[in-house]
Each structure stands twice: as structure tokens, then as C-alpha cells.
Motif scaffolding. Structure first.
Motif, PDB file in Angstrom:
ATOM      1  N   ILE A  51       0.993  -1.196   0.005  1.00  0.00           N
ATOM      2  CA  ILE A  51      -0.175  -0.141  -0.023  1.00  0.00           C
ATOM      3  C   ILE A  51       0.832   1.293   0.101  1.00  0.00           C
ATOM      4  CG2 ILE A  51      -1.924   1.197   1.211  1.00  0.00           C
ATOM      5  CD1 ILE A  51      -2.465  -1.797   0.387  1.00  0.00           C
ATOM      6  N   PHE A  52       0.581   2.012  -0.852  1.00  0.00           N
ATOM      7  CA  PHE A  52       1.148   3.266  -1.111  1.00  0.00           C
ATOM      8  C   PHE A  52       0.236   4.648  -0.760  1.00  0.00           C
ATOM      9  CE2 PHE A  52       4.345   0.663  -2.814  1.00  0.00           C
ATOM     10  CZ  PHE A  52       5.399   1.267  -2.858  1.00  0.00           C
ATOM     11  N   GLU A  53       0.694   5.837  -0.576  1.00  0.00           N
ATOM     12  CA  GLU A  53      -0.251   6.744  -0.107  1.00  0.00           C
ATOM     13  C   GLU A  53      -1.071   7.316  -1.326  1.00  0.00           C
ATOM     14  OE1 GLU A  53       0.389  11.455   1.359  1.00  0.00           O
ATOM     15  OE2 GLU A  53       2.202   9.922   1.678  1.00  0.00           O
ATOM     16  N   ASN A  54      -0.687   7.452  -2.459  1.00  0.00           N
ATOM     17  CA  ASN A  54      -1.493   7.774  -3.494  1.00  0.00           C
ATOM     18  C   ASN A  54      -1.202   7.168  -4.738  1.00  0.00           C
ATOM     19  OD1 ASN A  54       0.555   9.692  -4.399  1.00  0.00           O
ATOM     20  ND2 ASN A  54       0.288  11.146  -2.963  1.00  0.00           N
ATOM     21  N   ASP A  55      -1.919   7.380  -5.912  1.00  0.00           N
ATOM     22  CA  ASP A  55      -1.793   7.091  -7.008  1.00  0.00           C
ATOM     23  C   ASP A  55      -0.682   7.653  -7.973  1.00  0.00           C
ATOM     24  OD1 ASP A  55      -3.960   5.465  -6.939  1.00  0.00           O
ATOM     25  OD2 ASP A  55      -5.322   6.565  -8.062  1.00  0.00           O
ATOM     26  N   VAL A  56      -0.259   9.048  -7.684  1.00  0.00           N
ATOM     27  CA  VAL A  56       0.924   9.494  -8.052  1.00  0.00           C
ATOM     28  C   VAL A  56       2.283   8.677  -7.796  1.00  0.00           C
ATOM     29  CG1 VAL A  56       2.416  11.466  -8.348  1.00  0.00           C
ATOM     30  CG2 VAL A  56      -0.194  11.854  -8.392  1.00  0.00           C
ATOM     31  N   GLN A  57       2.129   8.183  -6.409  1.00  0.00           N
ATOM     32  CA  GLN A  57       3.260   7.410  -6.220  1.00  0.00           C
ATOM     33  C   GLN A  57       3.408   6.067  -6.788  1.00  0.00           C
ATOM     34  OE1 GLN A  57       2.315   8.118  -1.934  1.00  0.00           O
ATOM     35  NE2 GLN A  57       4.030   9.609  -1.799  1.00  0.00           N
ATOM     36  N   LEU A  58       2.251   5.642  -6.920  1.00  0.00           N
ATOM     37  CA  LEU A  58       2.030   4.188  -7.777  1.00  0.00           C
ATOM     38  C   LEU A  58       2.517   4.112  -9.334  1.00  0.00           C
ATOM     39  CD1 LEU A  58      -1.130   2.740  -6.621  1.00  0.00           C
ATOM     40  CD2 LEU A  58       1.075   2.045  -5.931  1.00  0.00           C
ATOM     41  N   THR A  59       2.214   5.415  -9.885  1.00  0.00           N
ATOM     42  CA  THR A  59       2.733   5.676 -11.173  1.00  0.00           C
ATOM     43  C   THR A  59       4.250   5.945 -11.179  1.00  0.00           C
ATOM     44  OG1 THR A  59       0.694   6.651 -11.829  1.00  0.00           O
ATOM     45  CG2 THR A  59       2.640   7.233 -13.214  1.00  0.00           C
ATOM     46  N   GLN A  60       5.030   6.688 -10.226  1.00  0.00           N
ATOM     47  CA  GLN A  60       6.443   6.909 -10.210  1.00  0.00           C
ATOM     48  C   GLN A  60       7.052   5.444  -9.666  1.00  0.00           C
ATOM     49  OE1 GLN A  60       6.474   9.831  -7.279  1.00  0.00           O
ATOM     50  NE2 GLN A  60       6.442  11.538  -8.584  1.00  0.00           N
ATOM     51  N   LEU A  61       6.328   4.647  -9.139  1.00  0.00           N
ATOM     52  CA  LEU A  61       6.935   3.279  -8.921  1.00  0.00           C
ATOM     53  C   LEU A  61       7.000   2.519 -10.090  1.00  0.00           C
ATOM     54  CD1 LEU A  61       7.305   1.540  -6.060  1.00  0.00           C
ATOM     55  CD2 LEU A  61       4.961   0.572  -6.695  1.00  0.00           C
ATOM     56  N   ALA A  62       5.947   2.441 -10.975  1.00  0.00           N
ATOM     57  CA  ALA A  62       5.987   1.791 -12.106  1.00  0.00           C
ATOM     58  C   ALA A  62       7.167   2.367 -13.143  1.00  0.00           C
ATOM     59  CB  ALA A  62       4.665   1.705 -12.848  1.00  0.00           C
ATOM     60  N   LEU A  63       7.138   3.749 -13.380  1.00  0.00           N
ATOM     61  CA  LEU A  63       7.928   4.251 -14.240  1.00  0.00           C
ATOM     62  C   LEU A  63       9.340   4.134 -13.830  1.00  0.00           C
ATOM     63  CD1 LEU A  63       5.939   7.616 -14.823  1.00  0.00           C
ATOM     64  CD2 LEU A  63       6.458   5.588 -16.418  1.00  0.00           C
ATOM     65  N   SER A  64       9.616   4.292 -12.551  1.00  0.00           N
ATOM     66  CA  SER A  64      11.178   3.952 -12.050  1.00  0.00           C
ATOM     67  C   SER A  64      11.470   2.618 -11.916  1.00  0.00           C
ATOM     68  CB  SER A  64      11.324   4.554 -10.787  1.00  0.00           C
ATOM     69  OG  SER A  64      10.509   3.950  -9.645  1.00  0.00           O
ATOM     70  N   LYS A  65      10.383   1.692 -12.199  1.00  0.00           N
ATOM     71  CA  LYS A  65      10.741   0.035 -12.138  1.00  0.00           C
ATOM     72  C   LYS A  65      11.046  -0.456 -10.680  1.00  0.00           C
ATOM     73  CE  LYS A  65      10.993  -0.658 -16.845  1.00  0.00           C
ATOM     74  NZ  LYS A  65       9.795  -0.026 -17.213  1.00  0.00           N
ATOM     75  N   GLU A  66      10.803   0.407  -9.733  1.00  0.00           N
ATOM     76  CA  GLU A  66      10.718   0.118  -8.259  1.00  0.00           C
ATOM     77  C   GLU A  66       9.893  -0.850  -7.884  1.00  0.00           C
ATOM     78  OE1 GLU A  66      11.104   2.186  -3.913  1.00  0.00           O
ATOM     79  OE2 GLU A  66      10.587   3.659  -5.676  1.00  0.00           O
ATOM     80  N   ASP A  67       8.832  -1.064  -8.553  1.00  0.00           N
ATOM     81  CA  ASP A  67       7.886  -2.150  -8.317  1.00  0.00           C
ATOM     82  C   ASP A  67       8.512  -3.657  -8.466  1.00  0.00           C
ATOM     83  OD1 ASP A  67       8.041  -1.686 -11.220  1.00  0.00           O
ATOM     84  OD2 ASP A  67       5.985  -2.023 -11.566  1.00  0.00           O
ATOM     85  N   ALA A  68       9.393  -3.535  -9.745  1.00  0.00           N
ATOM     86  CA  ALA A  68      10.040  -4.909  -9.811  1.00  0.00           C
ATOM     87  C   ALA A  68      11.143  -5.176  -8.669  1.00  0.00           C
ATOM     88  CB  ALA A  68      10.846  -4.854 -11.215  1.00  0.00           C
ATOM     89  N   SER A  94      -3.229   1.752  -3.553  1.00  0.00           N
ATOM     90  CA  SER A  94      -3.057   3.094  -2.560  1.00  0.00           C
ATOM     91  C   SER A  94      -4.334   3.326  -1.576  1.00  0.00           C
ATOM     92  CB  SER A  94      -2.918   4.080  -3.676  1.00  0.00           C
ATOM     93  OG  SER A  94      -4.132   4.426  -4.086  1.00  0.00           O
ATOM     94  N   GLU A  95      -3.727   4.359  -0.678  1.00  0.00           N
ATOM     95  CA  GLU A  95      -4.656   4.828   0.302  1.00  0.00           C
ATOM     96  C   GLU A  95      -5.939   5.569  -0.533  1.00  0.00           C
ATOM     97  OE1 GLU A  95      -5.134   4.098   3.470  1.00  0.00           O
ATOM     98  OE2 GLU A  95      -3.038   3.261   4.089  1.00  0.00           O
ATOM     99  N   THR A  96      -5.608   6.286  -1.347  1.00  0.00           N
ATOM    100  CA  THR A  96      -6.643   7.060  -2.219  1.00  0.00           C
ATOM    101  C   THR A  96      -7.581   6.221  -2.951  1.00  0.00           C
ATOM    102  OG1 THR A  96      -4.865   7.604  -3.737  1.00  0.00           O
ATOM    103  CG2 THR A  96      -5.142   9.266  -2.228  1.00  0.00           C
ATOM    104  N   ARG A  97      -7.108   5.356  -3.313  1.00  0.00           N
ATOM    105  CA  ARG A  97      -8.009   4.318  -4.052  1.00  0.00           C
ATOM    106  C   ARG A  97      -9.116   3.802  -3.219  1.00  0.00           C
ATOM    107  NH1 ARG A  97      -4.026   0.990  -8.377  1.00  0.00           N
ATOM    108  NH2 ARG A  97      -3.722   2.743  -9.666  1.00  0.00           N
TER     109      ARG A  97
END
Length: 111
Positions: A51-68, A94-97
Motif C-alpha cells: 500500500i502506497f499513499e496515493n496514485d501518483v506514487q504508484l505511477t512513479q513506482l512503475a516508471l522507475s521500475k521500483e515495483d520490480a 493506494s490509500e486514495t484508491r
């Protein structure tokens, strides 16, 4: 829950607590994680939700490949305990979702 299931659940929880501590220090916006499991279909039924705080952070997570990186960390730590999981068993939310879709009720959202 059988005694062996409870022992295994504790092992999973302790391992994921270690992962959580690492992510709290290293991953921007990370809040917490949890797991769901049906021991009658273990390990395929094991699902880990980060769980992340918001969707912006989830997007950044995917773009930076930190999810992997996070998926590999979880897979590696659980494998050290003899528990084999696949990346598809690790999901991000995310918490916001949860707030928008389930009025902040995580128990309902995770069903």
C-alpha cells in the motif's frame, strides 16, 4: 486454522515485517503491506498487497521500475523461508484508491 497453518502464517508475517521495514526507509510513499492466503491452496493463493499513499506514487513506482525491485525483494525474502511466490502474486494499491472506492474500508477492499 491448523497449527501448521498458523506457524506458516506467522513465518510469512515475520518475513513481510522485515520487508516492510526496508520499504519504509527506501520507498517514497510506501505506507504498509499485508497478505491474504487460503492455506488449502497454498502457496498459489498467497497474495501480498503493498500500500502506497496515493496514485501518483504508484505511477512513479512503475516508471522507475521500483515495483520490480519490491517484487524481487519479497520473492527473495520469502524464498529464504522456503516459500515460493511469483511476481503476479504481489500487487500494489493506494490509500486514495481505497478511500475513493471503499470509503477507506480495507477489510472490504481486500476481500
Amino acid at each position: 486454522m491448523k497449527k501448521t497453518d498458523k506457524k506458516l502464517d506467522n513465518q510469512i508475517r515475520e518475513t513481510l515485517t522485515e520487508v516492510c521495514e526496508v520499504l519504509l526507509e527506501q520507498s517514497s510513499g510506501f505506507e504498509w503491506l499485508t497478505h491474504l492466503v487460503n492455506f488449502n491452496a497454498f502457496p498459489a493463493s498467497l497474495k501480498i498487497v503493498c500500500i502506497f499513499e496515493n496514485d501518483v506514487q504508484l505511477t512513479q513506482l512503475a516508471l522507475s521500475k521500483e515495483d520490480a525491485f519490491i517484487q524481487n525483494l519479497i520473492i527473495h525474502k520469502l524464498l529464504q523461508q522456503g516459500i515460493k511466490v511469483q511476481a503476479k502474486q504481489i500487487v500494489f494499491d493506494s490509500e486514495t484508491r481505497c478511500e475513493a472506492q471503499h470509503k477507506g474500508n480495507w477489510a472490504q477492499r481486500l476481500k
